[in-house]
Write a protein that holds these residues in place. Structure first.
Motif, PDB file in Angstrom:
ATOM      1  N   UNK A 113       0.833  -1.204   0.000  1.00  0.00           N
ATOM      2  CA  UNK A 113       0.000   0.000   0.000  1.00  0.00           C
ATOM      3  C   UNK A 113       0.864   1.249   0.000  1.00  0.00           C
ATOM      4  N   UNK A 114       1.957   1.210   0.749  1.00  0.00           N
ATOM      5  CA  UNK A 114       2.890   2.344   0.784  1.00  0.00           C
ATOM      6  C   UNK A 114       3.408   2.644  -0.615  1.00  0.00           C
ATOM      7  N   UNK A 115       3.776   1.596  -1.357  1.00  0.00           N
ATOM      8  CA  UNK A 115       4.285   1.795  -2.715  1.00  0.00           C
ATOM      9  C   UNK A 115       3.196   2.329  -3.643  1.00  0.00           C
ATOM     10  N   UNK A 116       1.979   1.762  -3.527  1.00  0.00           N
ATOM     11  CA  UNK A 116       0.893   2.152  -4.428  1.00  0.00           C
ATOM     12  C   UNK A 116       0.452   3.591  -4.214  1.00  0.00           C
ATOM     13  N   UNK A 117       0.567   4.067  -2.982  1.00  0.00           N
ATOM     14  CA  UNK A 117       0.083   5.419  -2.666  1.00  0.00           C
ATOM     15  C   UNK A 117       1.179   6.479  -2.744  1.00  0.00           C
ATOM     16  N   UNK A 118       2.428   6.070  -2.974  1.00  0.00           N
ATOM     17  CA  UNK A 118       3.510   7.050  -3.098  1.00  0.00           C
ATOM     18  C   UNK A 118       3.786   7.819  -1.828  1.00  0.00           C
ATOM     19  N   UNK A 119       3.720   7.130  -0.682  1.00  0.00           N
ATOM     20  CA  UNK A 119       3.871   7.823   0.599  1.00  0.00           C
ATOM     21  C   UNK A 119       5.233   8.494   0.759  1.00  0.00           C
ATOM     22  N   UNK A 120       6.252   7.954   0.109  1.00  0.00           N
ATOM     23  CA  UNK A 120       7.592   8.510   0.302  1.00  0.00           C
ATOM     24  C   UNK A 120       8.148   9.109  -0.989  1.00  0.00           C
ATOM     25  N   UNK A 121       7.249   9.674  -1.805  1.00  0.00           N
ATOM     26  CA  UNK A 121       7.668  10.378  -3.008  1.00  0.00           C
ATOM     27  C   UNK A 121       8.033  11.813  -2.636  1.00  0.00           C
ATOM     28  N   UNK A 122       9.267  11.982  -2.172  1.00  0.00           N
ATOM     29  CA  UNK A 122       9.697  13.314  -1.737  1.00  0.00           C
ATOM     30  C   UNK A 122       9.884  14.272  -2.920  1.00  0.00           C
ATOM     31  N   UNK A 123       9.835  13.730  -4.133  1.00  0.00           N
ATOM     32  CA  UNK A 123       9.936  14.601  -5.300  1.00  0.00           C
ATOM     33  C   UNK A 123       8.618  15.286  -5.622  1.00  0.00           C
ATOM     34  N   UNK A 124       7.530  14.845  -4.988  1.00  0.00           N
ATOM     35  CA  UNK A 124       6.224  15.438  -5.267  1.00  0.00           C
ATOM     36  C   UNK A 124       6.021  16.699  -4.439  1.00  0.00           C
ATOM     37  N   UNK A 125       5.250  17.650  -4.950  1.00  0.00           N
ATOM     38  CA  UNK A 125       5.089  18.927  -4.244  1.00  0.00           C
ATOM     39  C   UNK A 125       4.267  18.777  -2.969  1.00  0.00           C
ATOM     40  N   UNK A 126       4.644  19.470  -1.878  1.00  0.00           N
ATOM     41  CA  UNK A 126       3.842  19.417  -0.646  1.00  0.00           C
ATOM     42  C   UNK A 126       2.474  20.069  -0.791  1.00  0.00           C
ATOM     43  N   UNK A 127       2.419  21.178  -1.539  1.00  0.00           N
ATOM     44  CA  UNK A 127       1.171  21.941  -1.643  1.00  0.00           C
ATOM     45  C   UNK A 127       0.397  21.498  -2.879  1.00  0.00           C
ATOM     46  N   UNK A 128      -0.861  21.086  -2.651  1.00  0.00           N
ATOM     47  CA  UNK A 128      -1.705  20.580  -3.727  1.00  0.00           C
ATOM     48  C   UNK A 128      -2.937  21.469  -3.865  1.00  0.00           C
ATOM     49  N   UNK A 129      -3.392  21.633  -5.115  1.00  0.00           N
ATOM     50  CA  UNK A 129      -4.557  22.464  -5.400  1.00  0.00           C
ATOM     51  C   UNK A 129      -5.600  21.615  -6.130  1.00  0.00           C
ATOM     52  N   UNK A 130      -6.355  20.790  -5.425  1.00  0.00           N
ATOM     53  CA  UNK A 130      -7.346  19.943  -6.104  1.00  0.00           C
ATOM     54  C   UNK A 130      -8.447  20.763  -6.750  1.00  0.00           C
ATOM     55  N   UNK A 131      -8.948  20.271  -7.893  1.00  0.00           N
ATOM     56  CA  UNK A 131     -10.097  20.930  -8.493  1.00  0.00           C
ATOM     57  C   UNK A 131     -11.341  20.537  -7.688  1.00  0.00           C
ATOM     58  N   UNK A 132     -12.498  21.150  -7.964  1.00  0.00           N
ATOM     59  CA  UNK A 132     -13.678  20.875  -7.142  1.00  0.00           C
ATOM     60  C   UNK A 132     -14.050  19.404  -7.044  1.00  0.00           C
ATOM     61  N   UNK A 133     -13.956  18.658  -8.145  1.00  0.00           N
ATOM     62  CA  UNK A 133     -14.307  17.241  -8.112  1.00  0.00           C
ATOM     63  C   UNK A 133     -13.300  16.446  -7.277  1.00  0.00           C
ATOM     64  N   UNK A 134     -12.018  16.745  -7.462  1.00  0.00           N
ATOM     65  CA  UNK A 134     -10.994  16.057  -6.667  1.00  0.00           C
ATOM     66  C   UNK A 134     -11.157  16.359  -5.189  1.00  0.00           C
ATOM     67  N   UNK A 135     -11.433  17.622  -4.878  1.00  0.00           N
ATOM     68  CA  UNK A 135     -11.594  18.020  -3.490  1.00  0.00           C
ATOM     69  C   UNK A 135     -12.801  17.336  -2.857  1.00  0.00           C
ATOM     70  N   UNK A 136     -13.896  17.252  -3.593  1.00  0.00           N
ATOM     71  CA  UNK A 136     -15.094  16.594  -3.068  1.00  0.00           C
ATOM     72  C   UNK A 136     -14.811  15.126  -2.773  1.00  0.00           C
ATOM     73  N   UNK A 137     -14.096  14.450  -3.667  1.00  0.00           N
ATOM     74  CA  UNK A 137     -13.765  13.052  -3.452  1.00  0.00           C
ATOM     75  C   UNK A 137     -12.863  12.854  -2.247  1.00  0.00           C
ATOM     76  N   UNK A 138     -11.863  13.727  -2.109  1.00  0.00           N
ATOM     77  CA  UNK A 138     -10.951  13.636  -0.974  1.00  0.00           C
ATOM     78  C   UNK A 138     -11.678  13.893   0.342  1.00  0.00           C
TER      79      UNK A 138
END
Length: 295
Positions: A113-138
């Motif tokens: 699960x850790x691998x599938x979810x990218x828990x330790x992808x330090x190359x990914x940005x900390x700040x995320x800007x989900x669109x309305x649909x993504x935000x609703x799902x989250x």
């Protein structure tokens, strides 16, 4: 509670996941952000520190100023900030944090699960800007996780923990997808920004050596331009411009008989002394010496 924090060689303290503050002592917490929230009883949140667990903050207000690995981020309502274990961060003393926060202990989820979810992808940005649909799902996924987290009586602890892991996995799969797609979009934007800057420099380097002027003409902030050019070339916009000017000056010095003053004027230096100074600064030789070496 015993002080089990650690301190690295750089003097920055690392705070452990506060298991004693979790419902039933499980490896996660979900709840509101607020001034009373702590990682540890003596953790100064407005000072630089590390944590050995994941923090995901959903903002209902803002903007908030928050430092992660020495970069300042300004999340606003609808944004998500994901801080990973070992990252250095600091809360703002003057910002009001409003929203919901998830904290998760490393090891709570299985490796697959850790691998599938990218828990330790330090190359990914900390700040995320989900669109309305993504935000609703989250948000829906997080609310389901919070309900399971707070329901400590319906199921035996072992089943309660198993359900939490499944609910957390569903949430993190959404979050990981958002982080990965955001990074890809940022790279595409950086590529587009750099391409437009490169083309503008190619057209205007003979008269325009100003980073701010290029940024204004292209409709970018200077900071956006710096990030895009650095990502594409490893250098600053000013360095990129200067390198193009030097290349053109070398071409004219090597392949034409134009006087050195005329060469300088052709690349944006009407004053021969300023051109010679610029050329020497970037090549460690004078225009005259460079021309002489090739003839």
């Amino acid at each position: 509670m015993a002080d089990i924090t650690t301190q690295d060689g750089d003097g920055i303290r690392t705070y452990p996941f506060p298991v004693d503050l979790s419902v039933c002592g499980v490896g996660l917490q979900v709840g509101p952000m607020g001034p009373g929230r702590i990682w540890h009883e003596d953790a100064p949140l407005d000072r630089v520190h590390r944590i050995d667990f994941h923090v995901v903050m959903f903002f209902n207000g803002g903007p908030v100023s928050h430092m992660v690995d020495f970069a300042e981020y300004r999340p606003s309502a609808g944004d998500v900030l994901w801080i990973r274990p070992g990252q250095i961060h600091r809360f703002s003393r003057t910002s009001e944090y409003r929203g919901k926060v998830l904290t998760m202990q490393p090891g709570f989820l299985p490796r697959a699960t850790v691998e599938a979810t990218g828990l330790y992808r330090y190359d990914l940005p900390p700040l995320l800007h989900p669109d309305p649909e993504q935000l609703a799902g989250l948000r829906a996924s997080l609310e389901q996780l919070q309900r399971e987290y707070e329901d400590a009586t319906t199921l035996p602890l072992s089943l309660h923990t198993a359900v939490l892991r499944h609910s957390l996995t569903a949430f993190l799969l959404r979050l990981g997808h958002l982080a990965a797609s955001s990074a890809e979009a940022a790279r595409d934007q950086a590529d587009t920004t750099f391409t437009r800057f490169r083309d503008a420099v190619e057209q205007g380097f003979a008269t325009n050596h100003s980073v701010s002027a290029y940024a204004d003409a292209l409709g970018y902030s200077r900071r956006t331009l710096v990030r895009a050019v650095r990502a594409a070339t490893g250098e600053t916009p000013k360095g990129f411009i200067d390198k193009r000017v030097v290349l053109e000056a070398k071409r004219l010095l090597a392949h034409t008989d134009l006087p050195i003053g005329r060469v300088g004027a052709a690349v944006g230096f009407p004053d021969p002394a300023n051109f010679s100074k610029f050329f020497h600064q970037h090549t460690d030789t004078t225009p005259a010496a460079f021309r002489a070496e090739l003839r």
